[in-house]
Write a protein that holds these residues in place. Structure first.
Motif, PDB file in Angstrom:
ATOM      1  N   PHE A  13       0.817  -1.213   0.000  1.00 28.82           N
ATOM      2  CA  PHE A  13       0.000   0.000   0.000  1.00 28.82           C
ATOM      3  C   PHE A  13       0.854   1.269   0.000  1.00 28.82           C
ATOM      4  CE2 PHE A  13      -2.412  -3.361   2.175  1.00 28.82           C
ATOM      5  CZ  PHE A  13      -3.524  -3.421   1.341  1.00 28.82           C
ATOM      6  N   ASP A  14       2.172   1.094  -0.042  1.00 29.12           N
ATOM      7  CA  ASP A  14       3.126   2.209  -0.050  1.00 29.12           C
ATOM      8  C   ASP A  14       2.892   3.149   1.129  1.00 29.12           C
ATOM      9  OD1 ASP A  14       5.327   3.537  -0.987  1.00 29.12           O
ATOM     10  OD2 ASP A  14       4.224   4.773  -2.421  1.00 29.12           O
ATOM     11  N   GLU A  15       2.732   2.590   2.313  1.00 28.67           N
ATOM     12  CA  GLU A  15       2.501   3.368   3.514  1.00 28.67           C
ATOM     13  C   GLU A  15       3.733   3.333   4.416  1.00 28.67           C
ATOM     14  OE1 GLU A  15      -0.892   1.540   5.237  1.00 28.67           O
ATOM     15  OE2 GLU A  15      -2.333   2.542   3.902  1.00 28.67           O
ATOM     16  N   TYR A  16       4.186   4.495   4.841  1.00 22.03           N
ATOM     17  CA  TYR A  16       5.329   4.579   5.727  1.00 22.03           C
ATOM     18  C   TYR A  16       4.919   4.113   7.124  1.00 22.03           C
ATOM     19  CZ  TYR A  16       9.292   6.619   8.223  1.00 22.03           C
ATOM     20  OH  TYR A  16      10.405   6.816   9.004  1.00 22.03           O
ATOM     21  N   PRO A  17       5.598   3.122   7.711  1.00 22.65           N
ATOM     22  CA  PRO A  17       5.206   2.595   9.027  1.00 22.65           C
ATOM     23  C   PRO A  17       5.272   3.669  10.119  1.00 22.65           C
ATOM     24  CG  PRO A  17       6.784   1.142   7.935  1.00 22.65           C
ATOM     25  CD  PRO A  17       6.762   2.421   7.164  1.00 22.65           C
ATOM     26  N   ALA A  18       4.179   3.858  10.823  1.00 20.65           N
ATOM     27  CA  ALA A  18       4.133   4.878  11.871  1.00 20.65           C
ATOM     28  C   ALA A  18       5.153   4.591  12.967  1.00 20.65           C
ATOM     29  CB  ALA A  18       2.726   4.958  12.450  1.00 20.65           C
ATOM     30  N   VAL A  19       5.331   3.318  13.328  1.00 18.63           N
ATOM     31  CA  VAL A  19       6.267   2.965  14.390  1.00 18.63           C
ATOM     32  C   VAL A  19       7.689   3.318  13.993  1.00 18.63           C
ATOM     33  CG1 VAL A  19       6.579   0.598  13.567  1.00 18.63           C
ATOM     34  CG2 VAL A  19       6.960   1.127  15.974  1.00 18.63           C
ATOM     35  N   CYS A  20       7.978   3.268  12.702  1.00 18.83           N
ATOM     36  CA  CYS A  20       9.314   3.627  12.222  1.00 18.83           C
ATOM     37  C   CYS A  20       9.535   5.133  12.346  1.00 18.83           C
ATOM     38  CB  CYS A  20       9.489   3.180  10.775  1.00 18.83           C
ATOM     39  SG  CYS A  20      11.140   3.462  10.117  1.00 18.83           S
ATOM     40  N   GLY A  21       8.482   5.900  12.105  1.00 21.30           N
ATOM     41  CA  GLY A  21       8.600   7.344  12.250  1.00 21.30           C
ATOM     42  C   GLY A  21       8.949   7.740  13.668  1.00 21.30           C
ATOM     43  N   GLY A  22       8.321   7.108  14.654  1.00 22.56           N
ATOM     44  CA  GLY A  22       8.631   7.386  16.042  1.00 22.56           C
ATOM     45  C   GLY A  22      10.052   7.002  16.391  1.00 22.56           C
ATOM     46  N   CYS A  23      10.520   5.909  15.807  1.00 24.79           N
ATOM     47  CA  CYS A  23      11.896   5.451  16.049  1.00 24.79           C
ATOM     48  C   CYS A  23      12.908   6.462  15.515  1.00 24.79           C
ATOM     49  CB  CYS A  23      12.099   4.083  15.391  1.00 24.79           C
ATOM     50  SG  CYS A  23      13.796   3.470  15.423  1.00 24.79           S
ATOM     51  N   GLU A  24      12.725   6.920  14.291  1.00 22.36           N
ATOM     52  CA  GLU A  24      13.676   7.850  13.698  1.00 22.36           C
ATOM     53  C   GLU A  24      13.625   9.219  14.367  1.00 22.36           C
ATOM     54  OE1 GLU A  24      12.938   7.769   9.473  1.00 22.36           O
ATOM     55  OE2 GLU A  24      14.232   6.014   9.195  1.00 22.36           O
ATOM     56  N   ARG A  25      12.443   9.636  14.833  1.00 21.51           N
ATOM     57  CA  ARG A  25      12.342  10.919  15.543  1.00 21.51           C
ATOM     58  C   ARG A  25      13.073  10.881  16.877  1.00 21.51           C
ATOM     59  NH1 ARG A  25       7.083  10.785  13.361  1.00 21.51           N
ATOM     60  NH2 ARG A  25       6.257   9.817  15.263  1.00 21.51           N
ATOM     61  N   SER A  26      13.247   9.685  17.447  1.00 19.10           N
ATOM     62  CA  SER A  26      13.967   9.548  18.719  1.00 19.10           C
ATOM     63  C   SER A  26      15.445   9.233  18.503  1.00 19.10           C
ATOM     64  CB  SER A  26      13.317   8.451  19.563  1.00 19.10           C
ATOM     65  OG  SER A  26      13.455   7.172  18.931  1.00 19.10           O
ATOM     66  N   ASN A  27      15.942   9.519  17.277  1.00 20.21           N
ATOM     67  CA  ASN A  27      17.356   9.314  16.934  1.00 20.21           C
ATOM     68  C   ASN A  27      17.715   7.833  16.815  1.00 20.21           C
ATOM     69  OD1 ASN A  27      19.877  10.387  16.215  1.00 20.21           O
ATOM     70  ND2 ASN A  27      20.691  10.119  18.282  1.00 20.21           N
ATOM     71  N   GLY A  28      16.724   7.008  16.523  1.00 17.93           N
ATOM     72  CA  GLY A  28      16.973   5.593  16.306  1.00 17.93           C
ATOM     73  C   GLY A  28      16.995   5.257  14.832  1.00 17.93           C
ATOM     74  N   ALA A  29      17.340   4.030  14.530  1.00 18.97           N
ATOM     75  CA  ALA A  29      17.353   3.533  13.155  1.00 18.97           C
ATOM     76  C   ALA A  29      16.387   2.360  13.061  1.00 18.97           C
ATOM     77  CB  ALA A  29      18.757   3.102  12.745  1.00 18.97           C
ATOM     78  N   CYS A  30      15.485   2.417  12.101  1.00 20.35           N
ATOM     79  CA  CYS A  30      14.497   1.353  11.938  1.00 20.35           C
ATOM     80  C   CYS A  30      15.172   0.086  11.437  1.00 20.35           C
ATOM     81  CB  CYS A  30      13.409   1.777  10.959  1.00 20.35           C
ATOM     82  SG  CYS A  30      12.501   3.243  11.468  1.00 20.35           S
ATOM     83  N   GLY A  31      14.816  -1.031  12.057  1.00 21.06           N
ATOM     84  CA  GLY A  31      15.401  -2.302  11.657  1.00 21.06           C
ATOM     85  C   GLY A  31      14.440  -3.438  11.909  1.00 21.06           C
ATOM     86  N   TYR A  32      14.972  -4.641  11.976  1.00 24.34           N
ATOM     87  CA  TYR A  32      14.120  -5.810  12.165  1.00 24.34           C
ATOM     88  C   TYR A  32      14.896  -6.898  12.894  1.00 24.34           C
ATOM     89  CZ  TYR A  32      16.807  -7.518   8.163  1.00 24.34           C
ATOM     90  OH  TYR A  32      17.837  -7.886   7.323  1.00 24.34           O
TER      91      TYR A  32
END
Length: 306
Positions: A230-249
């Motif tokens: 659906f080409d949707e940016y994951p909301a949980v990833c946005g919170g991670c990057e805003r807190s100076n984190g890097a999205c991963g798995y």
């Protein structure tokens, strides 16, 4: 007795902090690779970014270069437009206005999480008029007709007239074939050996008033990507990057994790690092790191003391 309890509590907390400092290392998922910022869905290695991209895009820690790997080769990534979701790559074997060289072609894996951007244009060079499939024989056997984009024939004219390197090929302009990636078919494969062409050139975004100046064209390949179906940016990833984190798995379960400074993974974000009322402790049963309020730690410690 109270003094004994206070000393034991102090030693326990001191042990925890020493334990943390010895167990965590630098952030595993890098925020940059060379001069290129790294954001979701891209990553710098296993466990970073989106798992679908890991096998194709990697960061060389020694050379500090971000590369794209397909079945046709390894290509440096020159830049990434995260707003438009476009990856720009270059091919060292590609012919440009400055240099003409033989090439094997370029192709994308059929299951790759990206495709050619509409702005990408390919030009086949030095093709055999008699043997190349881009020149289809007429039914009456009186000649051949080009399957190339005739509306873009001016591109060939400018390449041959304004690029000395390409003009030295010393062949007719009919051997210059312009087409869009859609003409490659569903496999996105450009096999120059099968096409009976010795080289190719790729470019995107010729720039305003630059059509007649091939020396100023943006040579390379533009690839577009999607976050998911659906080409949707994951909301949980946005919170991670805003807190100076890097999205991963998680490499074992493929579930989302937020990689925080210090090499700590969480399932949400890294804001706990800035919250003095919390402390990160290892969960002994699984070895994972869990966030606990500091008051819980103190209460649990006091209750556990003899």
């Amino acid at each position: 007795m109270g003094l004994k309890h206070s000393s034991s509590l102090f030693l326990f907390i001191l042990f925890i902090f020493f334990f943390l400092s010895s167990q965590v290392c630098s952030q595993a998922c890098l925020k940059t690779c060379g001069q290129i910022p790294i954001k979701y869905p891209l990553g710098t290695g296993s466990g970073c970014g989106d798992s679908r991209f890991t096998r194709y895009i990697k960061c060389d820690p020694d050379q500090q270069t971000l590369t794209l790997t397909t079945h046709t080769g390894c290509y440096p990534i020159t830049s990434v437009d995260y707003t438009k979701q476009i990856i720009y790559v270059t091919d060292s074997s590609m012919s440009t206005c400055a240099c003409t060289r033989p090439s094997q072609g370029f192709g994308l894996d059929w299951d790759a999480p990206f495709s050619f951007h509409d702005d990408t244009v390919f030009t086949l060079l030095d093709c055999s008029v008699d043997e190349s499939p881009v020149f289809k024989p007429l039914s009456n056997s009186t000649g051949r007709v080009s399957l190339c984009d005739r509306q873009s024939s001016s591109i060939c004219n400018f390449l041959y007239s304004n690029c000395r390197a390409i003009s030295l090929i010393n062949l007719q302009e009919s051997t210059c074939c312009v087409y869009v990636p859609l003409d490659l078919g569903p496999s996105f494969e450009m096999d120059l050996q099968k096409l009976r062409c010795s080289s190719y050139s790729g470019f995107y975004n010729l720039g305003p008033a630059q059509e007649s100046h091939p020396e100023n064209w943006n040579y390379g390949i533009a690839l577009k990507y999607k976050f998911n179906v659906f080409d949707e940016y994951p909301a949980v990833c946005g919170g991670c990057e805003r807190s100076n984190g890097a999205c991963g798995y998680n490499t074992q379960t493929s579930s989302f994790v937020c990689n925080c400074p210090g090499g700590i993974n969480t399932t949400s974000d890294c804001f706990f690092l800035y919250n003095s009322a919390s402390i990160l402790l290892p969960w002994i049963s699984t070895g994972a790191w869990m966030i606990y309020p500091l008051s819980w730690v103190v209460s649990w410690t006091v209750m556990s003391l003899p």
